[in-house]
Design a protein around this motif. Structure first.
Motif, PDB file in Angstrom:
ATOM      1  N   VAL A  52    -112.714  22.109 -35.455  1.00 29.23           N
ATOM      2  CA  VAL A  52    -112.751  23.306 -36.289  1.00 29.23           C
ATOM      3  C   VAL A  52    -113.825  24.216 -35.713  1.00 29.23           C
ATOM      4  CG1 VAL A  52    -113.071  24.248 -38.603  1.00 29.23           C
ATOM      5  CG2 VAL A  52    -112.016  21.984 -38.312  1.00 29.23           C
ATOM      6  N   LEU A  81    -103.736  19.767 -43.309  1.00 30.61           N
ATOM      7  CA  LEU A  81    -105.004  19.468 -42.642  1.00 30.61           C
ATOM      8  C   LEU A  81    -105.133  17.961 -42.470  1.00 30.61           C
ATOM      9  CD1 LEU A  81    -107.445  21.757 -44.644  1.00 30.61           C
ATOM     10  CD2 LEU A  81    -106.891  21.956 -42.212  1.00 30.61           C
ATOM     11  N   SER A 114    -112.059  29.516 -40.443  1.00 36.15           N
ATOM     12  CA  SER A 114    -112.190  28.875 -39.138  1.00 36.15           C
ATOM     13  C   SER A 114    -110.837  28.715 -38.459  1.00 36.15           C
ATOM     14  CB  SER A 114    -112.815  27.486 -39.321  1.00 36.15           C
ATOM     15  OG  SER A 114    -114.051  27.579 -40.001  1.00 36.15           O
ATOM     16  N   THR A 133    -108.557  25.901 -36.592  1.00 32.62           N
ATOM     17  CA  THR A 133    -108.439  24.446 -36.521  1.00 32.62           C
ATOM     18  C   THR A 133    -107.491  24.076 -35.388  1.00 32.62           C
ATOM     19  OG1 THR A 133    -108.827  24.281 -38.895  1.00 32.62           O
ATOM     20  CG2 THR A 133    -107.842  22.359 -37.818  1.00 32.62           C
ATOM     21  N   ILE A 164    -113.126  25.906 -44.013  1.00 28.79           N
ATOM     22  CA  ILE A 164    -111.865  25.731 -43.278  1.00 28.79           C
ATOM     23  C   ILE A 164    -111.042  27.020 -43.207  1.00 28.79           C
ATOM     24  CG2 ILE A 164    -110.327  24.905 -45.118  1.00 28.79           C
ATOM     25  CD1 ILE A 164    -110.735  23.190 -41.713  1.00 28.79           C
ATOM     26  N   LEU A 184    -111.267  15.097 -40.852  1.00 27.23           N
ATOM     27  CA  LEU A 184    -112.327  16.044 -41.177  1.00 27.23           C
ATOM     28  C   LEU A 184    -113.444  15.361 -41.970  1.00 27.23           C
ATOM     29  CD1 LEU A 184    -110.007  19.032 -42.089  1.00 27.23           C
ATOM     30  CD2 LEU A 184    -111.494  18.891 -40.081  1.00 27.23           C
ATOM     31  N   VAL A 222    -109.476  16.257 -34.232  1.00 26.16           N
ATOM     32  CA  VAL A 222    -109.473  17.604 -34.800  1.00 26.16           C
ATOM     33  C   VAL A 222    -110.745  18.327 -34.368  1.00 26.16           C
ATOM     34  CG1 VAL A 222    -110.548  16.877 -36.984  1.00 26.16           C
ATOM     35  CG2 VAL A 222    -109.135  18.929 -36.940  1.00 26.16           C
TER      36      VAL A 222
END
Length: 156
Positions: free
Chosen positions: A53, A15, A37, A39, A34, A20, A51
């Motif tokens: 999400v 990630l 979800s 991404t 996360i 984030l 990014v």
């Protein structure tokens, strides 16, 4: 900007936590959503630039996080990520897209408004109740959470 591509986060790809955390300063909060979800990574010239999400919830989806590398902010990458989320939601027959942001997160608030989101509600004191450390942005304390909604129409 033509070299920007948006793709799903690959299996076992780490990630981009530093990104984030730009949009949500609580690692515990990020980790709480996360796994439920989807991404997506924005890459420019082979490097991670941003990014997104997105979390589907029945006939609606929530944008949980949008962040762009600080050195690349203001170049339209955030807008491309939000537009990507809107188009993906439409393709998946999602009727509404929601997002929450802070009262002091002025660039994000302006971006969502420009993309057609409308303010639905304000949760006064949300960030004071849910984050252990005060959050300051744009010279002010982030105290209230603003809920925005975009009604989507299915593609013709």
């Amino acid at each position: 900007m033509d070299s920007l591509i948006i793709r799903p986060l690959a299996p076992r790809e780490p990630l981009p936590m530093h990104l984030l955390l730009l949009a949500d300063p609580s690692i515990d909060m990020v980790l709480s959503y996360i796994d439920q979800s989807h991404t997506f990574i924005a890459e420019q010239n082979g490097k991670v630039a941003g990014v997104l999400v997105l979390q589907p919830q029945g006939n609606e989806a929530e944008i949980m996080n949008v962040a762009v590398e600080e050195s690349l902010q203001g170049k339209g990458i955030g807008k491309r990520l939000v537009e990507f989320a809107i188009n993906l939601a439409k393709q998946q027959s999602i009727h509404q897209l929601i997002v929450y942001t802070g009262n002091s997160t002025l660039p994000a608030l302006a971006l969502y408004k420009r993309c057609g989101f409308k303010t639905e509600s304000i949760d006064k004191g949300y960030f004071l109740r849910n984050y252990p450390e005060p959050i300051f942005e744009n010279g002010m304390q982030c105290t209230d959470r603003i809920k925005l909604r975009l009604e989507l129409k299915a593609p013709a």
